[in-house]
Design an enzyme around this catalytic site. Structure first.
Site, PDB file in Angstrom:
ATOM      1  N   SER A   8      14.374 -12.828   5.148  1.00 40.89           N
ATOM      2  CA  SER A   8      13.842 -13.879   3.860  1.00 40.89           C
ATOM      3  C   SER A   8      13.568 -15.282   4.545  1.00 40.89           C
ATOM      4  CB  SER A   8      15.088 -14.019   2.804  1.00 40.89           C
ATOM      5  OG  SER A   8      16.233 -14.636   3.608  1.00 40.89           O
TER       6      SER A   8
ATOM      7  N   GLN B   3      -9.362  -1.879   0.886  1.00 39.77           N
ATOM      8  CA  GLN B   3      -7.902  -1.727   1.459  1.00 39.77           C
ATOM      9  C   GLN B   3      -7.080  -2.738   1.624  1.00 39.77           C
ATOM     10  OE1 GLN B   3      -8.502   1.609   4.685  1.00 39.77           O
ATOM     11  NE2 GLN B   3     -10.346   0.621   4.395  1.00 39.77           N
TER      12      GLN B   3
ATOM     13  N   HIS C 185      -2.546  -4.784  -0.535  1.00 40.87           N
ATOM     14  CA  HIS C 185      -1.122  -5.388  -0.026  1.00 40.87           C
ATOM     15  C   HIS C 185      -1.148  -6.615  -0.880  1.00 40.87           C
ATOM     16  CE1 HIS C 185      -0.590  -3.240   3.673  1.00 40.87           C
ATOM     17  NE2 HIS C 185      -2.042  -3.000   3.583  1.00 40.87           N
ATOM     18  N   ARG C 186       0.100  -6.222  -1.735  1.00 41.63           N
ATOM     19  CA  ARG C 186       0.165  -7.031  -2.942  1.00 41.63           C
ATOM     20  C   ARG C 186       0.801  -8.349  -2.741  1.00 41.63           C
ATOM     21  NH1 ARG C 186       2.835  -1.864  -5.152  1.00 41.63           N
ATOM     22  NH2 ARG C 186       3.328  -1.759  -3.148  1.00 41.63           N
TER      23      ARG C 186
ATOM     24  N   HIS D 263       4.681  -6.537   8.213  1.00 43.78           N
ATOM     25  CA  HIS D 263       4.461  -5.132   7.569  1.00 43.78           C
ATOM     26  C   HIS D 263       3.186  -4.776   7.671  1.00 43.78           C
ATOM     27  CE1 HIS D 263       4.510  -2.151   4.652  1.00 43.78           C
ATOM     28  NE2 HIS D 263       3.639  -2.686   3.923  1.00 43.78           N
TER      29      HIS D 263
ATOM     30  N   ARG E 256      -1.430  -1.309   9.312  1.00 45.24           N
ATOM     31  CA  ARG E 256      -2.883  -1.458   9.595  1.00 45.24           C
ATOM     32  C   ARG E 256      -3.142  -1.754  11.072  1.00 45.24           C
ATOM     33  NH1 ARG E 256      -4.770   0.415   4.895  1.00 45.24           N
ATOM     34  NH2 ARG E 256      -3.840  -0.353   3.233  1.00 45.24           N
TER      35      ARG E 256
HETATM   36  C1  LIG Z   1      -2.921   5.139   6.901  1.00 43.87           C
HETATM   37  C2  LIG Z   1      -3.140   4.789   5.415  1.00 43.87           C
HETATM   38  C3  LIG Z   1      -3.474   5.504   4.548  1.00 43.87           C
HETATM   39  C4  LIG Z   1      -3.710   5.421   3.187  1.00 43.87           C
HETATM   40  N1  LIG Z   1      -4.112   6.327   2.325  1.00 43.87           N
HETATM   41  C5  LIG Z   1      -4.128   5.853   1.084  1.00 43.87           C
HETATM   42  C6  LIG Z   1      -4.570   6.799  -0.050  1.00 43.87           C
HETATM   43  O1  LIG Z   1      -5.191   7.817   0.311  1.00 43.87           O
HETATM   44  N2  LIG Z   1      -4.537   6.233  -1.248  1.00 43.87           N
HETATM   45  C7  LIG Z   1      -4.275   5.162  -1.597  1.00 43.87           C
HETATM   46  O2  LIG Z   1      -3.989   4.963  -3.039  1.00 43.87           O
HETATM   47  N3  LIG Z   1      -3.615   4.264  -0.951  1.00 43.87           N
HETATM   48  C8  LIG Z   1      -3.627   4.884   0.552  1.00 43.87           C
HETATM   49  N4  LIG Z   1      -3.042   3.832   1.320  1.00 43.87           N
HETATM   50  C9  LIG Z   1      -2.589   2.464   1.007  1.00 43.87           C
HETATM   51  C10 LIG Z   1      -1.042   2.457   0.625  1.00 43.87           C
HETATM   52  O3  LIG Z   1      -0.599   3.233  -0.177  1.00 43.87           O
HETATM   53  C11 LIG Z   1      -0.579   0.822   0.147  1.00 43.87           C
HETATM   54  O4  LIG Z   1      -1.221   0.756  -1.050  1.00 43.87           O
HETATM   55  C12 LIG Z   1      -1.035  -0.258   1.082  1.00 43.87           C
HETATM   56  O5  LIG Z   1      -0.789   0.164   2.498  1.00 43.87           O
HETATM   57  C13 LIG Z   1      -0.261  -1.457   0.587  1.00 43.87           C
HETATM   58  O6  LIG Z   1       1.031  -1.291   1.402  1.00 43.87           O
HETATM   59  P1  LIG Z   1       2.511  -1.227   0.695  1.00 43.87           P
HETATM   60  O7  LIG Z   1       2.421  -0.899  -0.594  1.00 43.87           O
HETATM   61  O8  LIG Z   1       3.390  -0.973   1.709  1.00 43.87           O
HETATM   62  O9  LIG Z   1       2.629  -2.858   0.641  1.00 43.87           O
HETATM   63  P2  LIG Z   1       2.544  -4.268   0.275  1.00 43.87           P
HETATM   64  O10 LIG Z   1       1.725  -4.086  -1.059  1.00 43.87           O
HETATM   65  O11 LIG Z   1       1.888  -4.952   1.325  1.00 43.87           O
HETATM   66  O12 LIG Z   1       3.847  -4.648  -0.099  1.00 43.87           O
HETATM   67  C14 LIG Z   1       4.882  -4.912   0.873  1.00 43.87           C
HETATM   68  C15 LIG Z   1       6.168  -4.146   0.611  1.00 43.87           C
HETATM   69  O13 LIG Z   1       6.673  -4.987  -0.480  1.00 43.87           O
HETATM   70  C16 LIG Z   1       7.219  -3.825  -1.214  1.00 43.87           C
HETATM   71  N5  LIG Z   1       6.705  -3.694  -2.468  1.00 43.87           N
HETATM   72  C17 LIG Z   1       5.500  -4.170  -3.028  1.00 43.87           C
HETATM   73  N6  LIG Z   1       5.269  -3.872  -4.121  1.00 43.87           N
HETATM   74  C18 LIG Z   1       6.426  -3.291  -4.455  1.00 43.87           C
HETATM   75  C19 LIG Z   1       6.463  -2.519  -5.949  1.00 43.87           C
HETATM   76  N7  LIG Z   1       5.892  -2.730  -6.816  1.00 43.87           N
HETATM   77  N8  LIG Z   1       7.676  -1.724  -5.897  1.00 43.87           N
HETATM   78  C20 LIG Z   1       8.513  -1.627  -4.977  1.00 43.87           C
HETATM   79  N9  LIG Z   1       8.512  -2.460  -3.637  1.00 43.87           N
HETATM   80  C21 LIG Z   1       7.208  -2.966  -3.368  1.00 43.87           C
HETATM   81  C22 LIG Z   1       7.170  -2.486  -0.424  1.00 43.87           C
HETATM   82  O14 LIG Z   1       8.348  -2.381   0.387  1.00 43.87           O
HETATM   83  C23 LIG Z   1       6.083  -2.706   0.469  1.00 43.87           C
HETATM   84  O15 LIG Z   1       5.986  -1.976   1.511  1.00 43.87           O
HETATM   85  C24 LIG Z   1      -3.055   4.129   2.777  1.00 43.87           C
HETATM   86  C25 LIG Z   1      -2.536   3.216   3.663  1.00 43.87           C
HETATM   87  C26 LIG Z   1      -2.285   3.337   5.081  1.00 43.87           C
HETATM   88  C27 LIG Z   1      -1.966   2.405   6.085  1.00 43.87           C
END
Ligand SMILES: Cc1cc2nc3c(=O)[nH]c(=O)nc-3n(C[C@H](O)[C@H](O)[C@H](O)COP(=O)(O)OP(=O)(O)OC[C@H]3O[C@@H](n4cnc5c(N)ncnc54)[C@H](O)[C@@H]3O)c2cc1C
Length: 241
Positions: free
Chosen positions: A60, A81, A85-86, A176, A181
């Protein structure tokens, strides 16, 4: 219609990011009041605190520092893409308010290595531009103008169309983001962009980002059976970054 080139700038970041993280950590682990925090942080503490936090996963305090990037020369496929990342803020050049008079585009290297494929790709880009321009003219004739015409004509633009975006992420999210990425399993364009972002933040906050990069840098490859199998090369590449 020129080919777009990736450009990543670190526009701004929290001043003295590692001091800010150390102050937040100091508050957690000492009886200091907030007024005394800054004085209690000696330069040597900053490094030790930040390293300790990252190593034990007390993340944190890392969230208190943000980095703002200006990015251009990426495709809409890449920006789509990125915005998945939210935990970040984005401001992207609008295809609604900005008319795509002569849109730039990104050509994947695989296609560029082949003359015939490149020709075919570029021909399609010209066709898309022509269809877009004709659609604007057609809509204008119907009395649909300005952003109202642009917002509908843009449906004809390809994923390859270049975009510009300003992105702000905090350091925890960046760690992260780099883990997923900068990995060889990520698509090449977002990987190239993430690697440029990592280079820039390493300069601004070397302790926070000392071990940043794909998941395999500091342990077993998290991709399991999907691993690229190149852990040694990957580690060397990111050590030199
Ligand atoms: C190699 C690769 C292939 C992929 N292929 C696909 C695909 O085919 N289709 C597709 O749709 N997407 C795909 N993605 C996108 C992937 O599913 C994620 O949407 C994207 O990488 C954003 O990362 P994230 O959700 O970990 O984290 P971020 O949005 O960056 O959030 C960071 C972290 O916060 C936490 N977090 C954020 N929001 C929430 C929530 N609502 N609930 C709980 N915890 C949360 C989680 O721990 C998360 O890891 C791919 C990503 C990669 C790297």
């Amino acid at each position: 219609m020129p080919e777009a080139k990736l450009k990543v700038l670190l526009l701004k970041h929290t001043p003295e990011p590692e001091q800010v993280v150390a102050m937040a950590a100091k508050l957690c682990y000492s009886s200091s009041d907030v007024e005394g925090l800054k004085d209690k942080i000696a330069a040597k503490d900053q490094k030790a605190f930040v390293e300790k936090l990252v190593s034990i996963g007390h993340m944190s305090p890392i969230e208190h520092v943000t980095f703002t990037f200006g990015i251009e020369g990426i495709s809409r496929a890449c920006s789509h893409q990125l915005v998945r990342h939210r935990v970040a803020s984005y401001s992207q050049q609008s295809q609604r308010y900005v008319k795509e008079t002569l849109f730039d585009y990104v050509i994947p290297d695989t296609i560029k290595t082949d003359k015939a494929l490149t020709k075919s790709f570029e021909k399609y880009m010209r066709q898309a531009q022509k269809a877009y321009d004709e659609m604007i003219v057609g809509l204008n004739k119907m009395g649909v103008t300005g952003e109202n015409a642009q917002q509908d004509a843009r449906f004809l633009l390809p994923n390859a169309a270049e975009t510009k975006i300003v992105v702000t992420m905090n350091a925890r999210e960046l760690l992260h983001f780099f883990r997923v990425r900068c990995c060889n399993r990520a698509q090449w364009e977002i990987r190239a962009m993430a690697t440029e972002m990592l280079k820039l933040v390493k300069g601004a906050a070397p302790v926070i980002f000392k071990d940043a990069g794909p998941g395999c840098l500091n342990g077993k490859c998290p991709e399991g059976k999907m691993s690229c199998g190149k852990q040694k090369e990957v580690r060397e590449k990111f050590k030199k970054l």
